[in-house]
Scaffold this motif. Structure first.
Motif, mmCIF file in Angstrom:
data_model
loop_
_atom_site.group_PDB
_atom_site.id
_atom_site.type_symbol
_atom_site.label_atom_id
_atom_site.label_comp_id
_atom_site.label_asym_id
_atom_site.label_seq_id
_atom_site.Cartn_x
_atom_site.Cartn_y
_atom_site.Cartn_z
ATOM 1 N N ALA A 171 12.211 -50.448 46.146
ATOM 2 C CA ALA A 171 12.117 -49.821 47.183
ATOM 3 C C ALA A 171 10.604 -49.320 47.419
ATOM 4 O O ALA A 171 10.139 -49.499 48.532
ATOM 5 C CB ALA A 171 12.793 -48.431 47.036
ATOM 6 N N ASN A 172 9.918 -48.892 46.312
ATOM 7 C CA ASN A 172 8.348 -48.638 46.486
ATOM 8 C C ASN A 172 7.653 -49.862 46.656
ATOM 9 O O ASN A 172 6.640 -49.549 47.373
ATOM 10 C CB ASN A 172 8.107 -47.814 45.326
ATOM 11 C CG ASN A 172 8.547 -46.454 45.058
ATOM 12 O OD1 ASN A 172 8.793 -45.796 46.125
ATOM 13 N ND2 ASN A 172 8.312 -45.901 43.854
ATOM 14 N N LEU A 173 7.881 -50.968 46.083
ATOM 15 C CA LEU A 173 7.292 -52.293 46.398
ATOM 16 C C LEU A 173 7.206 -52.428 47.974
ATOM 17 O O LEU A 173 6.256 -52.808 48.768
ATOM 18 C CB LEU A 173 7.863 -53.351 45.517
ATOM 19 C CG LEU A 173 7.077 -54.730 45.861
ATOM 20 C CD1 LEU A 173 5.667 -54.714 45.474
ATOM 21 C CD2 LEU A 173 7.725 -55.736 44.901
ATOM 22 N N LEU A 174 8.543 -52.354 48.356
ATOM 23 C CA LEU A 174 8.810 -52.573 49.893
ATOM 24 C C LEU A 174 7.889 -51.664 50.862
ATOM 25 O O LEU A 174 7.190 -51.899 51.794
ATOM 26 C CB LEU A 174 10.059 -52.521 50.325
ATOM 27 C CG LEU A 174 11.048 -53.570 49.875
ATOM 28 C CD1 LEU A 174 12.591 -53.248 50.106
ATOM 29 C CD2 LEU A 174 10.488 -55.117 50.642
ATOM 30 N N ARG A 175 7.780 -50.447 50.347
ATOM 31 C CA ARG A 175 6.946 -49.463 51.112
ATOM 32 C C ARG A 175 5.347 -49.890 50.914
ATOM 33 O O ARG A 175 4.723 -49.631 51.738
ATOM 34 C CB ARG A 175 7.144 -48.008 50.421
ATOM 35 C CG ARG A 175 6.631 -46.971 51.059
ATOM 36 C CD ARG A 175 6.794 -45.688 50.508
ATOM 37 N NE ARG A 175 8.303 -45.229 50.978
ATOM 38 C CZ ARG A 175 8.684 -44.649 51.883
ATOM 39 N NH1 ARG A 175 7.610 -44.257 52.822
ATOM 40 N NH2 ARG A 175 10.058 -44.446 52.273
ATOM 41 N N ALA A 176 4.839 -50.246 49.830
ATOM 42 C CA ALA A 176 3.730 -50.628 49.424
ATOM 43 C C ALA A 176 3.118 -51.577 50.286
ATOM 44 O O ALA A 176 2.120 -51.847 50.942
ATOM 45 C CB ALA A 176 3.326 -51.009 47.871
ATOM 46 N N LEU A 177 4.070 -52.764 50.456
ATOM 47 C CA LEU A 177 3.835 -53.912 51.351
ATOM 48 C C LEU A 177 3.765 -53.562 52.831
ATOM 49 O O LEU A 177 3.045 -54.235 53.490
ATOM 50 C CB LEU A 177 5.040 -54.994 51.191
ATOM 51 C CG LEU A 177 4.909 -55.757 49.743
ATOM 52 C CD1 LEU A 177 6.353 -56.492 49.507
ATOM 53 C CD2 LEU A 177 3.892 -56.422 49.751
ATOM 54 N N ILE A 193 -0.581 -45.524 44.277
ATOM 55 C CA ILE A 193 0.664 -46.132 43.918
ATOM 56 C C ILE A 193 0.882 -47.358 44.702
ATOM 57 O O ILE A 193 1.532 -48.327 43.954
ATOM 58 C CB ILE A 193 1.742 -45.062 44.412
ATOM 59 C CG1 ILE A 193 1.785 -43.818 43.421
ATOM 60 C CG2 ILE A 193 3.180 -45.805 43.991
ATOM 61 C CD1 ILE A 193 2.779 -42.784 44.220
ATOM 62 N N ARG A 194 0.267 -47.508 45.847
ATOM 63 C CA ARG A 194 0.540 -48.926 46.544
ATOM 64 C C ARG A 194 -0.249 -49.977 45.712
ATOM 65 O O ARG A 194 0.318 -50.986 45.433
ATOM 66 C CB ARG A 194 -0.046 -48.771 47.988
ATOM 67 C CG ARG A 194 0.724 -48.401 49.035
ATOM 68 C CD ARG A 194 0.354 -48.411 50.297
ATOM 69 N NE ARG A 194 -0.924 -47.880 50.513
ATOM 70 C CZ ARG A 194 -1.005 -46.589 51.026
ATOM 71 N NH1 ARG A 194 -0.246 -45.840 51.194
ATOM 72 N NH2 ARG A 194 -2.424 -46.170 51.503
#
Length: 318
Positions: A171-177, A193-194
């Motif tokens: 979920a956080n990877l998608l947010r970072a992308l 974090i990104r």
């Protein structure tokens, strides 16, 4: 004080003085951070990991299986080394701690920035309803009351697969992308974090590219299988005793945390995590001094075991 079956406790411990007073009385234990010690830890971890990779990339099961186990154990060990960097105890330089911590967390999909922020909050709020840990194991500290066998089995399966951790990472990877901010974090922390998630993605892509180049499933044998089959359950086992079934709504670290006095091998492998009460009493004390702190406060410990086998044996029988 009433203890759980099989739990080693100190009956009716003396009231604990205030945190500030206690730390002041123990200030003689403080020493300078020694970066050379941590470099040795890094080299040893890297050497064992490299040996595991060589074994895992062989074509025979007798080599691959121990290789996967070695790599997975070192991934879990690296997460414990990363914990030292969160507190800036590995090196004197904050930047060096950040670089080392970022690299150490990558194999287990751990963002240094996210872990550091959450972990320092955990230290601040442990013993209160606001406490949250970075690793969400579902049944974090052991639920009270009767539960069905199916529910209990699901709790343990969730913990040892670290399902919630991987779910959060994706979920956080998608947010970072997407370049999104992270809820509850400052713009600076969100940016870091990104960065961490993108670095992990690049690392995975590099391993995938190497696999294609060599015509071997390097990414599978040297990362995915060690991560999912070994590192996750081993890391969960290391962290389980910390606060599980302690008095987690009591702000006294002697009540909400557990210490395990173990052998030298386990002290190295957990990077001093066994001295967990000691760590919460003095979070900024170098890891190498925790045994000395243990000697000073041993008589105050409420939740204490003489080894990991002792702890897990009593947990299973309790």
């Amino acid at each position: 004080m009433e203890s759980r079956p099989g739990e080693t406790t100190v009956p009716d411990p003396k009231p604990v003085v205030g945190a500030a007073e206690l730390r002041a009385s123990l200030k003689h234990l403080r020493t300078e951070v020694r970066g050379a010690v941590f470099v040795v830890k890094l080299l040893l971890c890297a050497t064992i990991t490299a040996g595991g990779v060589l074994l895992a990339c062989q074509g025979t099961p007798w080599a691959r299986i121990p290789g996967v186990v070695l790599i997975g154990c070192m991934f879990a060990h690296a997460a414990e080394l990363q914990h030292e960097t969160l507190h800036n105890l590995a090196f004197r330089s904050r930047r060096a701690n950040t670089v080392a911590g970022t690299v150490l967390g990558m194999p287990m999909l751990i963002s240094f920035a996210a872990y550091r922020t959450a972990h320092l909050r955990h230290h601040r709020y442990l013993g209160t309803p606001s406490n949250r840990e970075f690793f969400d194991y579902g049944d974090q500290y052991g639920r009270e009351g009767e539960r069905s066998r199916a529910a209990t089995a699901l709790d343990w399966l969730t913990r040892f697969t670290m399902f919630h951790h991987y779910q959060l990472f994706l979920a956080n990877l998608l947010r970072a992308l997407r370049g999104r901010e992270f809820s509850g974090e400052t713009a600076t922390v969100s940016r870091r974090i990104r960065r961490d998630h993108l670095l992990i993605l690049l690392g995975g892509a590099a391993l995938a590219g190497l696999s294609l180049l060599l015509g071997q499933a390097v990414i599978v044998w040297a990362w995915l299988l060690p991560l999912l089959l070994v590192a996750a359950p081993v890391h969960a086992l290391i962290e389980l005793p910390e606060h599980h079934r302690c008095e987690t709504l009591n702000e006294d670290p002697f009540a909400n945390t557990r210490t395990i006095r173990s052998n030298r091998l386990m002290m190295w492998f957990t990077n001093g995590n066994n001295f967990h009460v000691e760590h919460h009493v003095m979070p900024n004390l170098p890891i190498e001094r925790l045994p000395d702190l243990h000697a000073e406060i041993r008589g105050r410990l409420r939740y204490f075991h003489t080894g990991y086998l002792d702890y897990f044996r009593k947990l299973l029988s309790g």
